[in-house]
Design a protein around this motif. Structure first.
Motif, PDB file in Angstrom:
ATOM      1  N   ASP A 205       0.841  -1.213   0.000  1.00 55.20           N
ATOM      2  CA  ASP A 205       0.000   0.000   0.000  1.00 55.20           C
ATOM      3  C   ASP A 205       0.872   1.259   0.000  1.00 55.20           C
ATOM      4  O   ASP A 205       0.544   2.251  -0.654  1.00 55.20           O
ATOM      5  CB  ASP A 205      -0.921   0.024   1.227  1.00 55.20           C
ATOM      6  N   LYS A 207       3.821   1.456  -1.294  1.00 58.28           N
ATOM      7  CA  LYS A 207       4.379   1.560  -2.652  1.00 58.28           C
ATOM      8  C   LYS A 207       3.360   2.178  -3.608  1.00 58.28           C
ATOM      9  O   LYS A 207       3.704   2.959  -4.491  1.00 58.28           O
ATOM     10  CB  LYS A 207       4.776   0.169  -3.192  1.00 58.28           C
ATOM     11  N   GLU A 208       2.102   1.816  -3.394  1.00 54.68           N
ATOM     12  CA  GLU A 208       1.056   2.272  -4.318  1.00 54.68           C
ATOM     13  C   GLU A 208       0.681   3.732  -4.091  1.00 54.68           C
ATOM     14  O   GLU A 208       0.473   4.479  -5.035  1.00 54.68           O
ATOM     15  CB  GLU A 208      -0.178   1.389  -4.128  1.00 54.68           C
ATOM     16  N   ASN A 209       0.580   4.121  -2.819  1.00 59.37           N
ATOM     17  CA  ASN A 209       0.210   5.512  -2.531  1.00 59.37           C
ATOM     18  C   ASN A 209       0.909   5.959  -1.245  1.00 59.37           C
ATOM     19  O   ASN A 209       0.357   5.859  -0.156  1.00 59.37           O
ATOM     20  CB  ASN A 209      -1.314   5.634  -2.401  1.00 59.37           C
ATOM     21  N   ALA A 211       1.869   8.946  -0.095  1.00 57.25           N
ATOM     22  CA  ALA A 211       1.317  10.102   0.643  1.00 57.25           C
ATOM     23  C   ALA A 211       0.148   9.671   1.533  1.00 57.25           C
ATOM     24  O   ALA A 211       0.049  10.081   2.695  1.00 57.25           O
ATOM     25  CB  ALA A 211       0.880  11.193  -0.333  1.00 57.25           C
ATOM     26  N   SER A 212      -0.717   8.816   1.009  1.00 61.55           N
ATOM     27  CA  SER A 212      -1.865   8.347   1.790  1.00 61.55           C
ATOM     28  C   SER A 212      -1.387   7.528   2.996  1.00 61.55           C
ATOM     29  O   SER A 212      -1.907   7.671   4.108  1.00 61.55           O
ATOM     30  CB  SER A 212      -2.766   7.496   0.884  1.00 61.55           C
ATOM     31  N   ASP A 231       3.256  15.836   1.445  1.00 62.14           N
ATOM     32  CA  ASP A 231       3.835  15.691   0.098  1.00 62.14           C
ATOM     33  C   ASP A 231       5.359  15.808   0.134  1.00 62.14           C
ATOM     34  O   ASP A 231       6.071  15.088  -0.571  1.00 62.14           O
ATOM     35  CB  ASP A 231       3.263  16.761  -0.850  1.00 62.14           C
ATOM     36  N   SER A 234       6.762  12.677   1.564  1.00 62.40           N
ATOM     37  CA  SER A 234       6.532  11.654   0.553  1.00 62.40           C
ATOM     38  C   SER A 234       7.627  11.686  -0.526  1.00 62.40           C
ATOM     39  O   SER A 234       8.180  10.647  -0.900  1.00 62.40           O
ATOM     40  CB  SER A 234       5.154  11.884  -0.068  1.00 62.40           C
ATOM     41  N   THR A 238      10.522   8.328  -1.143  1.00 61.96           N
ATOM     42  CA  THR A 238      10.329   7.316  -2.194  1.00 61.96           C
ATOM     43  C   THR A 238      11.508   6.351  -2.144  1.00 61.96           C
ATOM     44  O   THR A 238      12.590   6.689  -1.662  1.00 61.96           O
ATOM     45  CB  THR A 238      10.285   7.943  -3.607  1.00 61.96           C
TER      46      THR A 238
END
Length: 303
Positions: A205, A207-209, A211-212, A231, A234, A238
């Motif tokens: 999760d 990896k997918e999003n 920031a969330s 942000d 985030s 990465t």
């Protein structure tokens, strides 16, 4: 992590010990679970029982190779954003690794202290539960975890390597690797995953999003951040950004800790029979459990 030197010194020391350790002598068993003699000692485990947790400590739990270094960085950045103080690591941040005196020294650390761990829930010191410390548990699908663990052993120059992937897979499935069985770890944590002070997040999760995921982590630990701050963290967190800095943050072992960070890399190594064995093990141990559902096994682990 401002005080990198201690962190890197500890890793270098563990690697130095690894040089002289044969694979067959790497593990010692404590309370039924194998641990690496290069990082853990019986005396440290005994001293850990007396560790005094604070209610504002932050516990980050995960099985090895599930993204704990990534999570450590994210939480350090959250603390920095809120307090404007760089989180320092005067000790190696994995709670059960180091010398027995480390818990005395940790009494001097400013709050909040980050305590990373690969321990089962019921192996944590009692004071963590007594003080209702918040625990964030990070899970990653078992197939990618196994492949990442194998590469760590076989790519890092000084760590004892396995003869082949097949040999490692056998040991992994038997739980004869550092910190024991992935499935035992998951079963043990599953009993507490719905507790009020425990939150479970998934590597995939993040990896997918990212920031969330960071927003959820911040909310769980009670950090109040703006969308812009999330942000910024985030972008710094990465996988690519972490890998680029890994030699500075983690020393020589850095590039191996941040190897690929891909979801689905297991497809490059698993044979059909190994897929079947892992699928059956998952079915027997975790299918239908809270952790089993959260792992989204069908999405990430079906051939």
């Amino acid at each position: 992590m401002a005080d990198k030197s201690k962190f890197i010194d500890y890793i270098d020391e563990a690697l130095e010990k690894s040089k002289e350790t044969a694979l067959s002598r790497l593990l010692f068993t404590y309370q039924g679970i194998p641990y690496p003699i290069t990082m853990c000692t019986l005396e440290t485990f005994q001293a850990l029982d007396t560790f005094e947790a604070r209610s504002d400590d932050i516990v980050l739990a995960s099985y090895p190779k599930c993204g704990s270094n990534w999570l450590l960085y994210i939480v350090s950045e959250l603390i920095f954003t809120v307090t404007k103080k760089k989180h320092e690591y005067p000790e190696f941040p994995v709670l059960e690794c180091g010398d027995p005196e480390k818990y005395q020294r940790m009494k001097q650390f400013p709050s909040p202290r980050i305590l990373a761990t690969h321990l089962h829930y019921d192996k944590l010191p009692e004071s963590i539960f007594k003080n209702k410390v918040k625990i964030l548990v990070l899970f990653r699908n078992p197939k990618d975890t196994a492949v990442s663990f194998f590469h760590f052993h076989n790519d890092v120059p000084d760590i004892p390597s396995y003869g082949s992937w097949d040999e490692f897979f056998k040991q992994f499935m038997k739980g004869q690797v550092s910190w024991g069985s992935y499935f035992d770890f998951a079963i043990n944590w599953n009993k507490h995953i719905e507790d009020a002070n425990v939150k479970c997040i998934l590597y995939e999760d993040l990896k997918e999003n990212l920031a969330s995921g960071i927003k959820q982590i911040a909310e769980f630990f009670g950090f109040s951040l703006t969308g812009e701050q999330i942000d910024t963290i985030s972008a710094l967190s990465t996988f690519e950004a972490m890998r680029a800095r890994s030699q500075v943050t983690h020393g020589a072992v850095g590039p191996f800790l941040f190897r690929k960070g891909k979801v689905g890399d297991w497809r490059n190594l698993f044979h059909q029979s190994q897929n079947q064995e892992m699928d059956e093990k998952f079915e027997a141990c975790l299918a239908g459990t809270s952790v089993g559902v959260k792992l989204k096994y069908n999405s990430y682990c079906q051939a």
